[in-house]
Motif scaffolding. Structure first.
Motif, PDB file in Angstrom:
ATOM      1  N   PHE A  75       0.978  -1.134   0.097  1.00 48.63           N
ATOM      2  CA  PHE A  75      -0.094  -0.035   0.005  1.00 48.63           C
ATOM      3  C   PHE A  75       0.964   1.268  -0.083  1.00 48.63           C
ATOM      4  CE2 PHE A  75      -2.478   3.187   2.457  1.00 48.63           C
ATOM      5  CZ  PHE A  75      -3.243   3.443   1.675  1.00 48.63           C
ATOM      6  N   LEU A  76       1.015   1.932  -1.155  1.00 47.28           N
ATOM      7  CA  LEU A  76       1.835   3.109  -1.289  1.00 47.28           C
ATOM      8  C   LEU A  76       1.022   4.372  -0.864  1.00 47.28           C
ATOM      9  CD1 LEU A  76       2.926   2.464  -4.966  1.00 47.28           C
ATOM     10  CD2 LEU A  76       3.699   1.425  -2.896  1.00 47.28           C
ATOM     11  N   GLY A  77      -0.384   4.406  -0.543  1.00 46.84           N
ATOM     12  CA  GLY A  77      -1.073   5.713  -0.176  1.00 46.84           C
ATOM     13  C   GLY A  77      -1.253   6.605  -1.067  1.00 46.84           C
ATOM     14  N   SER A  78      -1.004   8.088  -1.134  1.00 48.73           N
ATOM     15  CA  SER A  78      -1.316   9.172  -1.956  1.00 48.73           C
ATOM     16  C   SER A  78      -0.127   9.912  -2.514  1.00 48.73           C
ATOM     17  CB  SER A  78      -2.337  10.092  -1.470  1.00 48.73           C
ATOM     18  OG  SER A  78      -3.635   9.362  -0.934  1.00 48.73           O
ATOM     19  N   LYS A  79      -0.303  10.383  -3.752  1.00 47.15           N
ATOM     20  CA  LYS A  79       0.807  11.192  -4.130  1.00 47.15           C
ATOM     21  C   LYS A  79       0.432  11.871  -5.216  1.00 47.15           C
ATOM     22  CE  LYS A  79       5.771  10.968  -5.817  1.00 47.15           C
ATOM     23  NZ  LYS A  79       6.098  11.418  -4.494  1.00 47.15           N
ATOM     24  N   LEU A 116      -3.269   4.200  -3.673  1.00 44.58           N
ATOM     25  CA  LEU A 116      -2.423   3.569  -4.482  1.00 44.58           C
ATOM     26  C   LEU A 116      -1.694   2.128  -4.106  1.00 44.58           C
ATOM     27  CD1 LEU A 116      -0.448   6.773  -5.895  1.00 44.58           C
ATOM     28  CD2 LEU A 116      -2.478   5.667  -7.009  1.00 44.58           C
ATOM     29  N   PHE A 117      -1.654   1.267  -4.803  1.00 44.37           N
ATOM     30  CA  PHE A 117      -1.214   0.052  -4.258  1.00 44.37           C
ATOM     31  C   PHE A 117      -0.474  -0.875  -5.539  1.00 44.37           C
ATOM     32  CE2 PHE A 117      -5.316   0.368  -2.099  1.00 44.37           C
ATOM     33  CZ  PHE A 117      -4.969  -0.253  -0.888  1.00 44.37           C
ATOM     34  N   ILE A 118       0.619  -1.574  -4.991  1.00 47.89           N
ATOM     35  CA  ILE A 118       0.836  -2.946  -5.803  1.00 47.89           C
ATOM     36  C   ILE A 118       0.363  -3.873  -5.393  1.00 47.89           C
ATOM     37  CG2 ILE A 118       2.920  -4.273  -6.572  1.00 47.89           C
ATOM     38  CD1 ILE A 118       4.849  -1.972  -5.610  1.00 47.89           C
ATOM     39  N   HIS A 119      -0.619  -4.520  -6.558  1.00 42.75           N
ATOM     40  CA  HIS A 119      -1.336  -5.393  -5.981  1.00 42.75           C
ATOM     41  C   HIS A 119      -1.757  -6.432  -7.408  1.00 42.75           C
ATOM     42  CE1 HIS A 119      -5.341  -4.327  -7.894  1.00 42.75           C
ATOM     43  NE2 HIS A 119      -4.690  -3.303  -7.898  1.00 42.75           N
ATOM     44  N   TYR A 144      -3.445  -6.948 -16.445  1.00 44.26           N
ATOM     45  CA  TYR A 144      -2.357  -5.845 -16.081  1.00 44.26           C
ATOM     46  C   TYR A 144      -2.916  -4.429 -15.951  1.00 44.26           C
ATOM     47  CZ  TYR A 144       1.285  -9.290 -16.476  1.00 44.26           C
ATOM     48  OH  TYR A 144       1.931 -10.339 -16.010  1.00 44.26           O
ATOM     49  N   ARG A 145      -4.038  -4.228 -16.379  1.00 42.32           N
ATOM     50  CA  ARG A 145      -4.825  -3.061 -16.359  1.00 42.32           C
ATOM     51  C   ARG A 145      -5.164  -2.755 -14.882  1.00 42.32           C
ATOM     52  NH1 ARG A 145      -9.900  -2.734 -20.340  1.00 42.32           N
ATOM     53  NH2 ARG A 145     -10.106  -4.541 -19.427  1.00 42.32           N
ATOM     54  N   SER A 146      -5.179  -1.299 -14.695  1.00 44.03           N
ATOM     55  CA  SER A 146      -5.485  -1.043 -13.254  1.00 44.03           C
ATOM     56  C   SER A 146      -5.811   0.522 -13.342  1.00 44.03           C
ATOM     57  CB  SER A 146      -4.467  -1.266 -12.273  1.00 44.03           C
ATOM     58  OG  SER A 146      -4.533  -0.683 -11.039  1.00 44.03           O
ATOM     59  N   GLY A 147      -6.770   0.901 -12.473  1.00 41.35           N
ATOM     60  CA  GLY A 147      -7.323   2.398 -12.357  1.00 41.35           C
ATOM     61  C   GLY A 147      -6.284   3.309 -11.640  1.00 41.35           C
ATOM     62  N   GLY A 148      -4.907   3.055 -11.848  1.00 37.10           N
ATOM     63  CA  GLY A 148      -3.900   3.785 -11.207  1.00 37.10           C
ATOM     64  C   GLY A 148      -2.794   3.139 -10.469  1.00 37.10           C
ATOM     65  N   CYS A 149      -3.324   1.790  -9.970  1.00 41.05           N
ATOM     66  CA  CYS A 149      -2.586   1.050  -9.175  1.00 41.05           C
ATOM     67  C   CYS A 149      -1.502   0.369 -10.063  1.00 41.05           C
ATOM     68  CB  CYS A 149      -3.029  -0.010  -8.624  1.00 41.05           C
ATOM     69  SG  CYS A 149      -4.395   0.683  -7.389  1.00 41.05           S
ATOM     70  N   ILE A 150      -0.383  -0.319  -9.678  1.00 44.96           N
ATOM     71  CA  ILE A 150       0.585  -1.190 -10.246  1.00 44.96           C
ATOM     72  C   ILE A 150       0.008  -2.632 -10.002  1.00 44.96           C
ATOM     73  CG2 ILE A 150       2.887  -2.020 -10.334  1.00 44.96           C
ATOM     74  CD1 ILE A 150       3.808   0.513  -9.045  1.00 44.96           C
ATOM     75  N   LYS A 151      -0.012  -3.427 -11.167  1.00 43.42           N
ATOM     76  CA  LYS A 151      -0.561  -4.818 -11.003  1.00 43.42           C
ATOM     77  C   LYS A 151       0.265  -5.910 -11.550  1.00 43.42           C
ATOM     78  CE  LYS A 151      -4.631  -6.096 -11.175  1.00 43.42           C
ATOM     79  NZ  LYS A 151      -5.694  -5.751 -12.330  1.00 43.42           N
TER      80      LYS A 151
END
Length: 215
Positions: free
Chosen positions: A127-131, A142-145, A174-181
């Motif tokens: 969990f990366l939080g906000s930026k 924002l996540f890596i998940h 691998y698509r994501s609404g802003g996260c890293i997949k």
């Protein structure tokens, strides 16, 4: 399928001495130890290296370093895996577009969870939080998940796109609404490397370990 992909967008918005890629320094921020500080400290770096031409073929790179007696940092291990970020379409590579673009560049602190229990995102996560992006837009949650169910279990196969099951290549997960997949197996591999040196559930200072997103 469209409904499931929209759910994943909401999940990312409102949940809960090796060469470095593209000029990024592998030891950036890893300063020589101060006088009187014991050698042997370990620091970690997770780099998300964006692929501008093929966003869903970007890379996650893991590195761990140990500080030596002379204050320099020695590379202990390195591994990398495929990853994606962004939703697809013309806004995929625009970091200031909420829910569509990939993560803003820069350094992130994070907390790693072995079995995150969010409304939609579950299982192993970073969990990366906000930026804020370069233009000031705040990107949140924002996540890596990956795509999995509770307890890191894949749900049963069914019609359409399911957010609790990794379905690549049938579905571009691998698509994501802003996260890293990442794929479930690759995320597990990254987590195992991380656990060799760091504990889950702890937010370490970025001088110890961080995620670095680079162009």
């Amino acid at each position: 399928m469209r409904r499931a992909v929209v759910l994943l967008t909401l999940a990312c918005l409102a949940l809960g001495t090796a060469s470095a890629p593209d000029g990024a320094s592998a030891t950036e921020g890893l300063q020589p130890r101060a006088a009187g500080t014991a050698a042997g400290a370990v620091r970690g770096l997770i780099t998300f290296d964006k692929n501008q031409r093929h966003p869903f073929r970007s890379r996650i790179i893991w590195r761990a370093f140990r500080q030596t007696d002379d204050g320099s940092w020695r590379l202990l291990e390195r591994a990398d895996w495929r990853a994606g970020s962004g939703f697809g379409g013309p806004n995929t590579t625009k970091e200031c577009v909420r829910g569509r673009g990939w993560l803003p560049d820069g350094a992130y602190s994070f907390v790693q969870y072995d079995d995150y229990w969010g409304n939609l995102i579950k299982g192993r996560t970073f969990f990366l939080g906000s930026k804020r992006c370069r233009h000031g837009t705040l990107r949140t949650e924002l996540f890596i998940h990956t795509e999995t169910g509770a307890g890191n279990h894949q749900c049963a196969n069914g019609p359409g796109d399911q957010i609790c099951r990794w379905e690549w290549p049938k579905v571009n997960d691998y698509r994501s609404g802003g996260c890293i997949k990442m794929s479930p197996g690759d995320l597990l591999a990254l987590t195992r490397h991380y656990h060799r040196w760091f504990r889950p559930g702890v937010r370490y200072p970025t001088r110890r370990v961080r995620v670095q997103v680079i162009p």
